[in-house]
Design a protein around this motif. Sequence first.
Motif, mmCIF file in Angstrom:
data_model
loop_
_atom_site.group_PDB
_atom_site.id
_atom_site.type_symbol
_atom_site.label_atom_id
_atom_site.label_comp_id
_atom_site.label_asym_id
_atom_site.label_seq_id
_atom_site.Cartn_x
_atom_site.Cartn_y
_atom_site.Cartn_z
ATOM 1 N N ASP A 225 4.619 -2.190 5.114
ATOM 2 C CA ASP A 225 5.534 -1.280 4.433
ATOM 3 C C ASP A 225 5.307 0.172 4.834
ATOM 4 N N SER A 226 4.118 0.491 5.353
ATOM 5 C CA SER A 226 3.819 1.879 5.707
ATOM 6 C C SER A 226 2.934 1.932 6.943
ATOM 7 N N VAL A 227 3.005 3.069 7.649
ATOM 8 C CA VAL A 227 2.124 3.298 8.786
ATOM 9 C C VAL A 227 0.669 3.322 8.330
ATOM 10 N N GLU A 228 0.416 3.899 7.147
ATOM 11 C CA GLU A 228 -0.961 3.967 6.649
ATOM 12 C C GLU A 228 -1.566 2.574 6.526
ATOM 13 N N ASP A 229 -0.788 1.608 5.983
ATOM 14 C CA ASP A 229 -1.311 0.252 5.837
ATOM 15 C C ASP A 229 -1.602 -0.381 7.195
ATOM 16 N N ALA A 230 -0.712 -0.158 8.158
ATOM 17 C CA ALA A 230 -0.924 -0.715 9.492
ATOM 18 C C ALA A 230 -2.166 -0.123 10.141
ATOM 19 N N VAL A 231 -2.310 1.200 10.060
ATOM 20 C CA VAL A 231 -3.451 1.861 10.681
ATOM 21 C C VAL A 231 -4.747 1.491 9.973
ATOM 22 N N ASN A 232 -4.723 1.401 8.662
ATOM 23 C CA ASN A 232 -5.936 1.032 7.940
ATOM 24 C C ASN A 232 -6.352 -0.403 8.250
ATOM 25 N N THR A 233 -5.391 -1.269 8.549
ATOM 26 C CA THR A 233 -5.713 -2.613 9.025
ATOM 27 C C THR A 233 -6.473 -2.546 10.340
ATOM 28 N N LEU A 346 -7.540 8.180 12.309
ATOM 29 C CA LEU A 346 -6.300 7.749 12.948
ATOM 30 C C LEU A 346 -5.110 7.768 11.998
ATOM 31 N N ALA A 347 -5.287 7.242 10.793
ATOM 32 C CA ALA A 347 -4.175 7.215 9.836
ATOM 33 C C ALA A 347 -3.680 8.618 9.546
ATOM 34 N N GLU A 348 -4.599 9.533 9.341
ATOM 35 C CA GLU A 348 -4.236 10.929 9.071
ATOM 36 C C GLU A 348 -3.434 11.519 10.220
ATOM 37 N N ALA A 353 1.759 13.282 12.393
ATOM 38 C CA ALA A 353 2.686 13.357 13.526
ATOM 39 C C ALA A 353 4.087 12.956 13.088
ATOM 40 N N LYS A 354 4.187 11.902 12.294
ATOM 41 C CA LYS A 354 5.505 11.479 11.808
ATOM 42 C C LYS A 354 6.128 12.565 10.936
#
Length: 461
Positions: A225-233, A346-348, A353-354
Amino acid sequence: MTIQSALKALERLLGDRLVTSDAVLAQHGENETYFTNTPPDAVIFPENTEDVSQIVKLCNMHACPIVAYGAGTSLEAQHLAVQGGVVLDFSNMNSVLEVRDEDLTAVVQPGLTREDLNTYLRDTGLFFSVDPGANASMGGMAATRASGTTAVRYGTMSDNVLAFEVVMADGTIIRTGTGARKTASGYDLTHLLIGSEGTLGIITELTVKLHGIPEAVSAATCRFDSVEDAVNTVILTIQSGIPMARIELLDDVMVRGFNTYSKSDLPEKPHLFVEFHGSPTAVAEQAENFGDIAGEFSAEDFAWTTKLEERTALWAMRHKAHYASWSLNPGKKFLATDVCVPISRLAEAVVKAKEDSVRLGLTSTIVGHVGDGNFHCGVGVDTDNPDEIARVEEFTDNLCKLALRLGGTVTGEHGIGVGKIKFMDAEHGAAVPFMRAVKAALDPNNILNPGKVIPTATDKR
């Protein structure tokens, strides 16, 4: 001495092998992104190392710029003759000279592309691992310190080159490194030349590492649902020690580009593309462990495959990210930029950037080899619109400053070229004069790809 005097001397040496036709010059002045096309004064297609040595000697005598050219896929104008002069096109030096199966190494010429090398190796059970997406030349990949989707497991060009044959600025032919896997002998000229972008010497032969083709390979896609969730994975996967072969992030805009360009039908949400290599048991275990982690961040719609054709189609789509991004910006030039940060930040970095692209009214895709903290942004540029140019430059400048602030680098794999010279002082500080001293010592007449990586006193600005 002048470029014209060099061309006369080269014509006496080479005859009609010195090419000055408008079509060939124009071809070698083009680039994949937004940089101004800059045709050289001449193009030469060397046949062997001795050819290169004689050409470089003459160029050095006449203080004529000389630029090595592989496949022309670099993204920071490394292959452009921005100060005129001669381009050496290595397309005729494209052979596999030797494969040493027992040593897991190959000796190749610089004009050979990575795909052609792997085609040659197909029946050996071995493969060359560095995969930047584009079918780049081996010499160009070494010169730009290329990386790519498999670097998280197999490393970058820095990790996969053992030795070079190189023509130095005065025409001297030297060898750096050996076929041995390690050495404690002398200065490490091999790794000095890797990433030097043709400014310190011209690579004419490479000894590279090979790897065994894995017994089993499994690939998957999943969405978040979010870039944060993908990056934290990604962060938790790497921190957990799961040996990923590839782990690629696509934001929702990049997915839209794939749907447009590759006619896929992915939901327009952030995705991860992943791949595992090993024995069947190990691959199954790795996939299960990754699935558990992704599930903690509400991953959905896992699609697993072990079929070669399905995996090939998946990564072929990923490798077309450059053109898929471009398809969202019809009629515009295209800027592809990258940064790399510690994975804990990375998430930050990705979220900022987005936010910045939206604030500036830009259509920017994000795609990255996020297993090692490296991600790319692709932005359309209307070069006839000064306001848009200013906003794009603000975006890329902010991205570089963000990466440095987070303890990273302004480029993980694209290189410096001319596009990121202005950040060399900010990233390297007091080390820059020492880099400049190395350049002056190895290329005192500044003929090797001048105007790239780091400005020198003799660069024409």
